[in-house]
Design a protein around this motif. Structure first.
Motif, PDB file in Angstrom:
ATOM      1  N   MET A 220      77.307  45.209  33.236  1.00 46.98           N
ATOM      2  CA  MET A 220      76.800  43.879  32.961  1.00 46.98           C
ATOM      3  C   MET A 220      75.831  43.475  34.067  1.00 46.98           C
ATOM      4  O   MET A 220      76.172  43.542  35.249  1.00 46.98           O
ATOM      5  N   THR A 221      74.637  43.058  33.706  1.00 46.03           N
ATOM      6  CA  THR A 221      73.638  42.678  34.708  1.00 46.03           C
ATOM      7  C   THR A 221      73.951  41.299  35.259  1.00 46.03           C
ATOM      8  O   THR A 221      74.265  40.379  34.512  1.00 46.03           O
ATOM      9  N   GLN A 222      73.884  41.145  36.574  1.00 43.36           N
ATOM     10  CA  GLN A 222      74.146  39.855  37.196  1.00 43.36           C
ATOM     11  C   GLN A 222      72.888  39.001  37.239  1.00 43.36           C
ATOM     12  O   GLN A 222      71.765  39.500  37.170  1.00 43.36           O
ATOM     13  N   GLN A 223      73.084  37.673  37.355  1.00 42.09           N
ATOM     14  CA  GLN A 223      71.970  36.751  37.437  1.00 42.09           C
ATOM     15  C   GLN A 223      71.125  37.056  38.666  1.00 42.09           C
ATOM     16  O   GLN A 223      71.645  37.132  39.780  1.00 42.09           O
ATOM     17  N   PRO A 224      69.816  37.268  38.507  1.00 44.38           N
ATOM     18  CA  PRO A 224      68.982  37.593  39.662  1.00 44.38           C
ATOM     19  C   PRO A 224      68.825  36.404  40.591  1.00 44.38           C
ATOM     20  O   PRO A 224      68.719  35.270  40.141  1.00 44.38           O
ATOM     21  N   ASP A 225      68.830  36.639  41.900  1.00 43.88           N
ATOM     22  CA  ASP A 225      68.636  35.539  42.845  1.00 43.88           C
ATOM     23  C   ASP A 225      67.529  35.847  43.845  1.00 43.88           C
ATOM     24  O   ASP A 225      67.339  35.131  44.806  1.00 43.88           O
ATOM     25  N   THR A 226      66.801  36.922  43.645  1.00 42.18           N
ATOM     26  CA  THR A 226      65.669  37.220  44.510  1.00 42.18           C
ATOM     27  C   THR A 226      64.472  37.550  43.642  1.00 42.18           C
ATOM     28  O   THR A 226      64.607  37.851  42.455  1.00 42.18           O
TER      29      THR A 226
ATOM     30  N   THR B  28      74.418  47.589  17.522  1.00 38.84           N
ATOM     31  CA  THR B  28      73.091  47.445  18.109  1.00 38.84           C
ATOM     32  C   THR B  28      73.193  46.711  19.436  1.00 38.84           C
ATOM     33  O   THR B  28      74.287  46.298  19.859  1.00 38.84           O
ATOM     34  N   TYR B  29      72.078  46.537  20.092  1.00 40.17           N
ATOM     35  CA  TYR B  29      72.022  45.773  21.351  1.00 40.17           C
ATOM     36  C   TYR B  29      72.526  44.364  21.065  1.00 40.17           C
ATOM     37  O   TYR B  29      72.028  43.666  20.170  1.00 40.17           O
ATOM     38  N   THR B  30      73.547  43.937  21.811  1.00 36.43           N
ATOM     39  CA  THR B  30      74.236  42.687  21.506  1.00 36.43           C
ATOM     40  C   THR B  30      74.378  41.840  22.761  1.00 36.43           C
ATOM     41  O   THR B  30      74.685  42.358  23.842  1.00 36.43           O
ATOM     42  N   VAL B  31      74.173  40.538  22.595  1.00 37.14           N
ATOM     43  CA  VAL B  31      74.227  39.598  23.709  1.00 37.14           C
ATOM     44  C   VAL B  31      75.140  38.419  23.344  1.00 37.14           C
ATOM     45  O   VAL B  31      75.051  37.889  22.230  1.00 37.14           O
ATOM     46  N   ARG B  32      76.005  38.049  24.262  1.00 38.34           N
ATOM     47  CA  ARG B  32      76.793  36.828  24.094  1.00 38.34           C
ATOM     48  C   ARG B  32      75.974  35.657  24.621  1.00 38.34           C
ATOM     49  O   ARG B  32      75.474  35.692  25.738  1.00 38.34           O
ATOM     50  N   THR B  33      75.837  34.618  23.808  1.00 38.14           N
ATOM     51  CA  THR B  33      75.006  33.478  24.179  1.00 38.14           C
ATOM     52  C   THR B  33      75.801  32.467  25.005  1.00 38.14           C
ATOM     53  O   THR B  33      77.033  32.532  25.087  1.00 38.14           O
ATOM     54  N   VAL B  34      75.076  31.513  25.574  1.00 40.12           N
ATOM     55  CA  VAL B  34      75.739  30.513  26.412  1.00 40.12           C
ATOM     56  C   VAL B  34      76.629  29.586  25.596  1.00 40.12           C
ATOM     57  O   VAL B  34      77.523  28.934  26.148  1.00 40.12           O
TER      58      VAL B  34
ATOM     59  N   ASP C 172      75.078  47.571  25.248  1.00 38.98           N
ATOM     60  CA  ASP C 172      73.795  47.895  25.880  1.00 38.98           C
ATOM     61  C   ASP C 172      73.061  49.052  25.207  1.00 38.98           C
ATOM     62  O   ASP C 172      72.148  49.624  25.781  1.00 38.98           O
ATOM     63  N   ARG C 173      73.439  49.400  23.993  1.00 38.56           N
ATOM     64  CA  ARG C 173      72.746  50.483  23.292  1.00 38.56           C
ATOM     65  C   ARG C 173      71.371  49.996  22.839  1.00 38.56           C
ATOM     66  O   ARG C 173      71.136  48.784  22.729  1.00 38.56           O
TER      67      ARG C 173
END
Length: 340
Positions: free
Chosen positions: A1-7, A135-141, A195-196
């Motif tokens: 799981m990719t973390q929220q970028p901070d830089t 398929t590529y799947t994302v959980r929304t806010v 993440d496929r």
């Protein structure tokens, strides 16, 4: 799981990663789903923005997969989120929402106890003999789901839909975008759950998105002086004079989906749509899930609006339905809706 970028490096790296997939990206305002540019409406465009010299350019026109443009955009604010322009990226994103407490649950989903777009889509897939391809799947806010699919390589331009496929189901294509993970809104973020690579748009979804949605009459004709045509059998919707037939939730889902397709049929295509519905309902007869008598009543009931609108009379409707039942019995494995 990719973390929220901070830089800057992480934020820019994510934008470039999506662009490397061939997706067109653009920046979102920090902590928001709103595009960072343009900062003016089309009605207020004065052509002073370099992007707008030949006409107003919105977020879709500015979306890009060029590394140099992406680097320049995210360098101006490392906190930008990432938006993906679906149409230019050749994506159709299926947005599956969840029922909001206090809002009405329509039929037949209320009877089934269904409260999520994911379950509605599952029923529709079963009703149309389709498969929800992983398929590529994302959980929304908001707790929903984004399914990313690749658009078919055709000249057809898919656009956004809201409820066209079914309750709690929207789609994003040309004219639409999604916030890419891990864009954060408040305390929640968009998170990848599968993440496929995106799979091709399933055929049953392609069929549902391609249907003509022009409305057709769905209530009886109030003209009592209209001439009555002879019928070989009185028209009686199920429940009007006959015992109520017990059918499974699956049968109800199939009939609901096929009724919606029939109601959406355009002028000149109603009889074909009725035949396709009868063929698909006929498959339920073959499997012993509903009797032919009950099925005939249900399909005639679904055709009531078209009969009242003089698209065809009850005699013609029954003949078409029986033809569809016969087709289902003789060629049970044929995908009639895709063939039609």
């Amino acid at each position: 799981m990719t973390q929220q970028p901070d830089t800057l490096t992480e934020s820019l790296s994510l934008a470039l990663h999506y662009a490397a997939n061939g997706w067109r990206v653009f920046p979102l305002l920090p902590g928001s789903k709103r595009p960072a540019t343009p900062n003016h409406r089309a009605a207020d465009c004065d052509r002073t923005d370099p992007w707008c010299r030949t006409g107003h350019a919105g977020w879709e026109q500015r979306a890009t997969n060029r590394p140099d443009w992406i680097t320049r955009a995210w360098s101006s604010n490392p906190a930008y989120g990432v938006g993906i322009a679906c149409g230019p990226s050749r994506l159709v994103v299926v947005d599956l929402d969840t029922h909001k407490p206090g809002t009405e649950i329509p039929e037949p989903w209320h009877r089934f106890g269904i409260t999520t777009g994911a379950d509605v889509l599952d029923h529709l897939a079963g009703a149309h003999g389709g498969t929800i391809t992983p398929t590529y799947t994302v959980r929304t806010v908001s707790g929903g789901t984004h399914l990313y699919y690749t658009a078919p390589d055709t000249t057809r331009r898919f656009t956004n839909t809201a409820g066209k496929i079914g309750w709690l189901i929207d789609t994003r294509a040309h004219g639409g975008y999604v916030a890419a993970p891990p864009t954060q809104i408040g305390s929640s973020s968009y998170d990848v759950t599968d993440d496929r690579p995106p799979a091709p748009l399933p055929m049953f979804l392609l069929d549902l998105l391609s249907r003509d949605q022009r409305p057709t009459p769905s209530t009886p004709n109030d003209d009592h002086n209209a001439p009555q045509r002879p019928s070989s059998r009185p028209y009686r919707p199920a429940g009007c004079g006959d015992p109520v037939h017990s059918t499974s939730a699956y049968v109800e889902a199939v009939i609901a989906a096929e009724t919606a397709a029939l109601n959406a049929a355009p002028d000149g295509g109603r009889n074909l749509a009725l035949w396709v519905m009868a063929t698909n309902v006929g498959k339920l007869i073959n499997r012993g899930l509903i009797t032919e008598h009950a099925a005939l009543d249900r399909v005639l009931a679904a055709a009531a609006g078209h009969i009242a609108a003089d698209a065809y009379d009850t005699y013609q409707a029954e003949a078409t339905i029986r033809s569809g039942f016969h087709r289902a019995a003789t060629k049970p494995t044929t995908s009639t809706r895709s063939a039609a």
